[in-house]
Design an enzyme around this catalytic site. Structure first.
Site, mmCIF file in Angstrom:
data_model
loop_
_atom_site.group_PDB
_atom_site.id
_atom_site.type_symbol
_atom_site.label_atom_id
_atom_site.label_comp_id
_atom_site.label_asym_id
_atom_site.label_seq_id
_atom_site.Cartn_x
_atom_site.Cartn_y
_atom_site.Cartn_z
ATOM 1 N N HIS A 161 21.474 29.338 25.261
ATOM 2 C CA HIS A 161 20.716 30.498 25.768
ATOM 3 C C HIS A 161 20.264 30.271 27.207
ATOM 4 O O HIS A 161 19.252 30.832 27.629
ATOM 5 C CB HIS A 161 19.498 30.803 24.895
ATOM 6 C CG HIS A 161 19.802 30.845 23.426
ATOM 7 N ND1 HIS A 161 20.175 31.994 22.770
ATOM 8 C CD2 HIS A 161 19.808 29.858 22.499
ATOM 9 C CE1 HIS A 161 20.386 31.716 21.487
ATOM 10 N NE2 HIS A 161 20.180 30.414 21.303
ATOM 11 N N SER A 282 27.636 33.995 55.336
ATOM 12 C CA SER A 282 27.232 35.390 55.374
ATOM 13 C C SER A 282 27.294 35.870 56.820
ATOM 14 O O SER A 282 27.034 35.111 57.749
ATOM 15 C CB SER A 282 25.805 35.518 54.836
ATOM 16 O OG SER A 282 25.168 36.652 55.383
ATOM 17 N N LYS A 288 23.317 31.005 54.676
ATOM 18 C CA LYS A 288 24.064 31.134 53.414
ATOM 19 C C LYS A 288 25.357 30.317 53.368
ATOM 20 O O LYS A 288 26.065 30.179 54.344
ATOM 21 C CB LYS A 288 24.426 32.613 53.170
ATOM 22 C CG LYS A 288 23.284 33.528 52.856
ATOM 23 C CD LYS A 288 22.511 33.150 51.594
ATOM 24 C CE LYS A 288 23.322 33.375 50.332
ATOM 25 N NZ LYS A 288 23.593 34.806 50.115
ATOM 26 N N ASN A 290 28.218 30.480 50.377
ATOM 27 C CA ASN A 290 28.477 31.190 49.122
ATOM 28 C C ASN A 290 29.699 30.637 48.381
ATOM 29 O O ASN A 290 30.691 30.287 48.996
ATOM 30 C CB ASN A 290 28.680 32.675 49.406
ATOM 31 C CG ASN A 290 27.449 33.304 50.042
ATOM 32 O OD1 ASN A 290 26.317 32.937 49.712
ATOM 33 N ND2 ASN A 290 27.666 34.215 50.959
ATOM 34 N N GLU A 295 33.658 32.629 42.499
ATOM 35 C CA GLU A 295 33.394 34.043 42.168
ATOM 36 C C GLU A 295 34.709 34.813 42.029
ATOM 37 O O GLU A 295 34.856 35.670 41.149
ATOM 38 C CB GLU A 295 32.511 34.684 43.241
ATOM 39 C CG GLU A 295 31.100 34.133 43.224
ATOM 40 C CD GLU A 295 30.277 34.597 44.403
ATOM 41 O OE1 GLU A 295 29.227 35.199 44.198
ATOM 42 O OE2 GLU A 295 30.690 34.340 45.550
ATOM 43 N N TYR A 322 65.220 50.648 23.633
ATOM 44 C CA TYR A 322 64.735 50.596 25.012
ATOM 45 C C TYR A 322 64.215 51.959 25.464
ATOM 46 O O TYR A 322 64.785 53.006 25.154
ATOM 47 C CB TYR A 322 65.854 50.136 25.970
ATOM 48 C CG TYR A 322 65.387 50.111 27.415
ATOM 49 C CD1 TYR A 322 64.709 49.020 27.932
ATOM 50 C CD2 TYR A 322 65.577 51.213 28.252
ATOM 51 C CE1 TYR A 322 64.243 49.008 29.243
ATOM 52 C CE2 TYR A 322 65.121 51.214 29.568
ATOM 53 C CZ TYR A 322 64.453 50.108 30.053
ATOM 54 O OH TYR A 322 63.977 50.095 31.342
HETATM 55 N N1 ARG Z 1 64.807 48.420 35.698
HETATM 56 C C1 ARG Z 1 64.914 48.536 34.293
HETATM 57 C C2 ARG Z 1 63.749 47.788 33.638
HETATM 58 O O1 ARG Z 1 63.124 47.080 34.286
HETATM 59 C C3 ARG Z 1 66.203 47.942 33.863
HETATM 60 C C4 ARG Z 1 66.734 48.471 32.591
HETATM 61 C C5 ARG Z 1 67.175 49.850 32.760
HETATM 62 N N2 ARG Z 1 67.895 50.323 31.656
HETATM 63 C C6 ARG Z 1 68.098 51.604 31.495
HETATM 64 N N3 ARG Z 1 68.781 51.972 30.516
HETATM 65 N N4 ARG Z 1 67.559 52.476 32.287
HETATM 66 O O2 ARG Z 1 63.460 47.940 32.487
#
Ligand code: ARG
Length: 463
Positions: A161, A282, A288, A290, A295, A322
């Protein structure tokens, strides 16, 4: 600017890409960092195609030479990566390759997609990034152990604490941070294990239609395993989140260390002095000095947590497989990497140049009844239940506060009025030496335990 015909995918397009969208879509500005990793991935793919009989030995030779040329050019010519309006690093490399070696270059993308390609490049990059982080983590741990050895006999007040609690050895404080960083190393090693899986051969999502020996490609590229499911492989960014989480906890630990250092070097504590090399002044207050270095380490932890959250939020709810959202993974991962590496390096410099005022820390560790628990333990050893002993010592502390003295400065008589079980050997029992010495169970702050812990830490660093 990217004309559809100049892109890798222009065939089915009639209109020119919107200029604003071109720049919104492009990742080359930041994913050029993957150049070396993507070239490595392509070298592996090229060999896989050759072994499968899809490329002739000559074609494969030309492609590999071309790829290595691109890599060399990127090292030698700083303008190489500045020029052009490439969509991403993958388009850049392929376009350069075709320009350089002509037709065989157009065959490299056989049996792969940018989807398995980018996942592969990012994993290759990350394995190396983790290795580098492990080195800087170790360097910070070494700085902690060196500092602990430099001040091996120094006493520090331990706090709970933020109130003075019990005296500890200064090396015990150093080793507390050492342990946090040891766990951080473990987490990065674990993240690396999950990164070390090859997605190449998954193509766009369904798997490649060419008889590529994926295990052999993994062997060329030094991957421990190959991914088991193509749909998962092209859309898995768990390894990025693992990485950002390991970086986040490292930053949490560094920010706690930073806070201790800032506090202890403040005028009110005066325990530590930071070197001028890591402090600033400062613009208005001439006196100062710092602790900006610490930080900033404390402050930058927020960025890395942000990177982790960006990744989790980006992935959440994405349909398989994807999606372009995933392009957002790179800046988060690169930023986490840069920030945690810089923060570790700066922390090492701060620790290597830190001065501890053993007189002040010793003074603080012996004023404020930090041996009260020891007195309660003393009574407990004499058969008083700990709860009663606690109550009695509470009253003795109150009496000492009234008299403006420490416990060991009270007369035996004064103590016995409240605790009749107390005998003359109490003064030895609540001495600083005894208070520290009694903490001799494994992991405690006695000289003996801390010495063993320091030796173990050294061994760990050397191992
Ligand atoms: N620049 C894209 C990425 O970073 C690469 C893959 C792109 N693939 C696609 N089907 N558009 O994810």
């Amino acid at each position: 600017m990217g004309n559809q015909k100049e892109n890798l995918w222009g065939g089915r397009f009639k209109e020119k890409i919107d200029e604003k969208f071109f720049f919104f879509n492009r990742s080359f500005e930041f994913d050029k960092k993957l150049l070396a990793a993507d070239i490595r991935g392509s070298l592996g793919h090229c060999r896989g195609l050759e072994e499968a009989g899809i490329l002739t030995a000559d074609e494969s030779f030309d492609i590999q030479a071309g790829l290595l040329n691109i890599f060399e050019e990127s090292l030698e010519n700083p303008d190489f990566l500045e020029d052009g309006n490439y969509e991403d690093v993958h388009s850049f490399i392929e376009t350069q390759l075709i320009e350089m070696i002509g037709d065989p270059g157009r065959k490299l993308h056989t049996g792969r997609s940018r989807n398995d390609q980018v996942a592969t490049a990012l994993r290759i990059w990350m394995r190396d990034a983790i290795d580098e982080i492990l080195l800087v983590l170790k360097e910070t741990q070494t700085a902690l152990v060196d500092l602990a050895e430099e001040y091996s006999g120094t006493i520090l007040p331990g706090y709970t604490h933020l109130q003075r609690a019990q005296p500890i050895l200064f090396p015990h404080w150093c080793l507390a941070y050492f342990e946090m960083l040891r766990r951080d190393s473990d987490r990065f090693i674990e993240a690396k294990r999950r990164t070390d899986v090859l997605p190449l051969g998954s193509a766009a999502l369904a798997g490649t239609s060419y008889p590529i020996d994926r295990r052999a490609v993994a062997g060329f590229l030094g991957f421990a395993e190959i991914s088991r499911n193509s749909l998962d492989a092209v859309s898995d960014r768990d390894f990025c989140a693992d990485f950002a989480y390991a970086a986040s906890l490292t930053m949490t630990h560094l920010s706690r260390l930073a806070e201790d250092v800032i506090l202890y070097s403040g005028t009110e504590f005066g325990f530590f002095t930071l070197s001028d090399r890591v402090s600033t002044g400062s613009s208005i207050m001439p006196q100062k000095k710092n602790p900006d270095s610490m930080e900033l380490v404390r402050g930058k932890s927020g960025r890395v947590f942000g990177d982790l959250l960006s990744l989790l939020t980006m992935l959440k709810g994405l349909p398989l497989a994807y999606n372009k959202d995933m392009q957002e993974d790179k800046e988060a991962v690169f930023d986490a990497d840069q920030t945690v590496t810089d923060s570790l390096e700066i922390t090492s410099i701060v620790l290597r140049n830190l001065t501890v005022d053993a007189r002040k820390t010793g003074q603080a560790a012996t004023h404020g009844y930090l041996n009260a628990t020891e007195l309660a333990d003393y009574l407990a050893r004499r058969g008083v239940s700990f709860r009663t002993a606690h109550e009695t010592v509470g009253q003795i502390v109150l009496r000492a506060i009234e008299l403006g003295v420490e416990l060991e400065e009270l007369s035996l008589d004064e103590m016995q009025k409240l605790g009749p079980e107390i005998e003359p050997d109490v003064f030895e029992a609540i001495s600083l030496e005894q208070t520290l010495g009694s903490k001799n169970a494994a992991g405690g702050t006695s000289h003996q335990q801390v010495e063993a812990a320091l030796a173990e830490a050294r061994e760990f660093l050397e191992g």
